[in-house]
Design a protein around this motif. Structure first.
Motif, PDB file in Angstrom:
ATOM      1  N   VAL A 120      38.343  26.639  37.818  1.00 49.07           N
ATOM      2  CA  VAL A 120      37.562  26.929  36.606  1.00 49.07           C
ATOM      3  C   VAL A 120      37.433  28.437  36.417  1.00 49.07           C
ATOM      4  N   LEU A 121      37.188  29.159  37.508  1.00 50.70           N
ATOM      5  CA  LEU A 121      37.048  30.609  37.432  1.00 50.70           C
ATOM      6  C   LEU A 121      38.353  31.273  36.999  1.00 50.70           C
ATOM      7  N   VAL A 122      39.462  30.857  37.575  1.00 47.54           N
ATOM      8  CA  VAL A 122      40.762  31.430  37.212  1.00 47.54           C
ATOM      9  C   VAL A 122      41.067  31.140  35.744  1.00 47.54           C
ATOM     10  N   GLU A 123      40.791  29.928  35.304  1.00 52.10           N
ATOM     11  CA  GLU A 123      40.999  29.593  33.897  1.00 52.10           C
ATOM     12  C   GLU A 123      40.119  30.468  32.998  1.00 52.10           C
ATOM     13  N   TYR A 124      38.877  30.694  33.406  1.00 55.84           N
ATOM     14  CA  TYR A 124      37.969  31.541  32.633  1.00 55.84           C
ATOM     15  C   TYR A 124      38.515  32.969  32.537  1.00 55.84           C
ATOM     16  N   ILE A 125      39.001  33.494  33.647  1.00 55.54           N
ATOM     17  CA  ILE A 125      39.581  34.847  33.658  1.00 55.54           C
ATOM     18  C   ILE A 125      40.792  34.902  32.732  1.00 55.54           C
TER      19      ILE A 125
ATOM     20  N   ILE B 290      50.400  43.680  28.933  1.00 58.11           N
ATOM     21  CA  ILE B 290      50.934  43.543  30.295  1.00 58.11           C
ATOM     22  C   ILE B 290      49.969  44.178  31.295  1.00 58.11           C
ATOM     23  N   ARG B 291      49.432  45.313  30.940  1.00 53.44           N
ATOM     24  CA  ARG B 291      48.478  46.016  31.803  1.00 53.44           C
ATOM     25  C   ARG B 291      47.252  45.145  32.085  1.00 53.44           C
ATOM     26  N   ILE B 292      46.720  44.502  31.042  1.00 51.52           N
ATOM     27  CA  ILE B 292      45.540  43.657  31.201  1.00 51.52           C
ATOM     28  C   ILE B 292      45.876  42.444  32.064  1.00 51.52           C
TER      29      ILE B 292
ATOM     30  N   ALA C  64      44.227  41.392  35.693  1.00 54.05           N
ATOM     31  CA  ALA C  64      43.636  40.069  35.911  1.00 54.05           C
ATOM     32  C   ALA C  64      44.288  39.377  37.103  1.00 54.05           C
ATOM     33  N   GLN C  65      45.606  39.452  37.200  1.00 53.78           N
ATOM     34  CA  GLN C  65      46.309  38.834  38.327  1.00 53.78           C
ATOM     35  C   GLN C  65      45.865  39.465  39.649  1.00 53.78           C
ATOM     36  N   TYR C  66      45.712  40.775  39.642  1.00 52.22           N
ATOM     37  CA  TYR C  66      45.252  41.463  40.846  1.00 52.22           C
ATOM     38  C   TYR C  66      43.843  41.017  41.219  1.00 52.22           C
ATOM     39  N   PHE C  67      42.972  40.914  40.231  1.00 50.20           N
ATOM     40  CA  PHE C  67      41.599  40.486  40.488  1.00 50.20           C
ATOM     41  C   PHE C  67      41.578  39.068  41.052  1.00 50.20           C
ATOM     42  N   ILE C  68      42.360  38.170  40.446  1.00 51.20           N
ATOM     43  CA  ILE C  68      42.420  36.783  40.932  1.00 51.20           C
ATOM     44  C   ILE C  68      42.941  36.733  42.370  1.00 51.20           C
ATOM     45  N   LYS C  69      43.947  37.565  42.656  1.00 56.57           N
ATOM     46  CA  LYS C  69      44.496  37.604  44.011  1.00 56.57           C
ATOM     47  C   LYS C  69      43.444  38.102  45.008  1.00 56.57           C
TER      48      LYS C  69
END
Length: 192
Positions: free
Chosen positions: A83-88, A177-179, A183-188
């Motif tokens: 749910v959190l990843v989907e929200y991000i 792409i930057r955003i 986001a991918q970095y934050f999720i990781k």
């Protein structure tokens, strides 16, 4: 004799909200607002009040919509990290697709320092949003999906601040792409 114009106030607030979202409080003229709402200025004054009252109602409406979204996400039976990843990812999509950024952020910079009611609405919105994130993070930790020594409070505050920075970055650079990479970095990072 002047004729009273009847209108659906909820629809009118939604339409005015879009004008404020696009132009900001100071940039939106009374004519812009009444044209979008499809009413005349006397109907606005007789039913809602002045431009400031309309803005307050629009900000409240916007934050109510966000609160409903957060409540639905919290009620989900899916794993909290999912749910959190989907929200991000939804946040990223909104940042990239929404030409005018976040109305709450816009209102905070434009009006929250001078209008106590707007500040109070946005403060409550921010607190509810952080509570939403804390609960998702707490659940994700309890489900074993996130391994961290940091508190859900710190992580929620960090995400909230980071997300607002993504808005600023997109406004300045217009680089999706930057955003997405941020986001991918934050999720990781939270998924470690």
């Amino acid at each position: 004799m002047a004729r009273n114009v009847e209108f659906n106030e909820a629809e009118a607030i939604q339409k005015a909200m879009r004008v404020f979202w696009e132009k900001g409080y100071h940039g939106a003229s009374l004519r812009d607002l009444t044209t979008a709402m499809q009413i005349n200025s006397s109907s606005l004054y007789n039913t809602i009040g002045d431009k400031e009252e309309l803005f307050v109602r629009c900000v409240q409406h916007y934050t109510d919509l966000r609160k409903q979204d957060w409540q639905l996400r919290l009620a989900s039976e899916r794993p909290a990290l999912e749910v959190l990843v989907e929200y991000i990812q939804c946040a990223v999509d909104i940042i990239i697709a929404e030409e005018n950024s976040c109305l709450a952020i816009k209102a905070a910079f434009e009006m929250a320092t001078s209008d106590e009611r707007v500040r109070a609405i946005l403060k409550a919105d921010s607190e509810y949003g952080e509570a939403f994130l804390r609960e998702l993070l707490r659940k994700a930790v309890a489900q074993g999906a996130i391994q961290t020594e940091e508190s859900p409070e710190l992580l929620a505050d960090y995400f909230n601040s980071t997300w607002k920075g993504w808005h600023e970055s997109y406004i300045l650079h217009k680089d999706p792409i930057r955003i997405k990479k941020m986001a991918q970095y934050f999720i990781k990072q939270i998924g470690k």
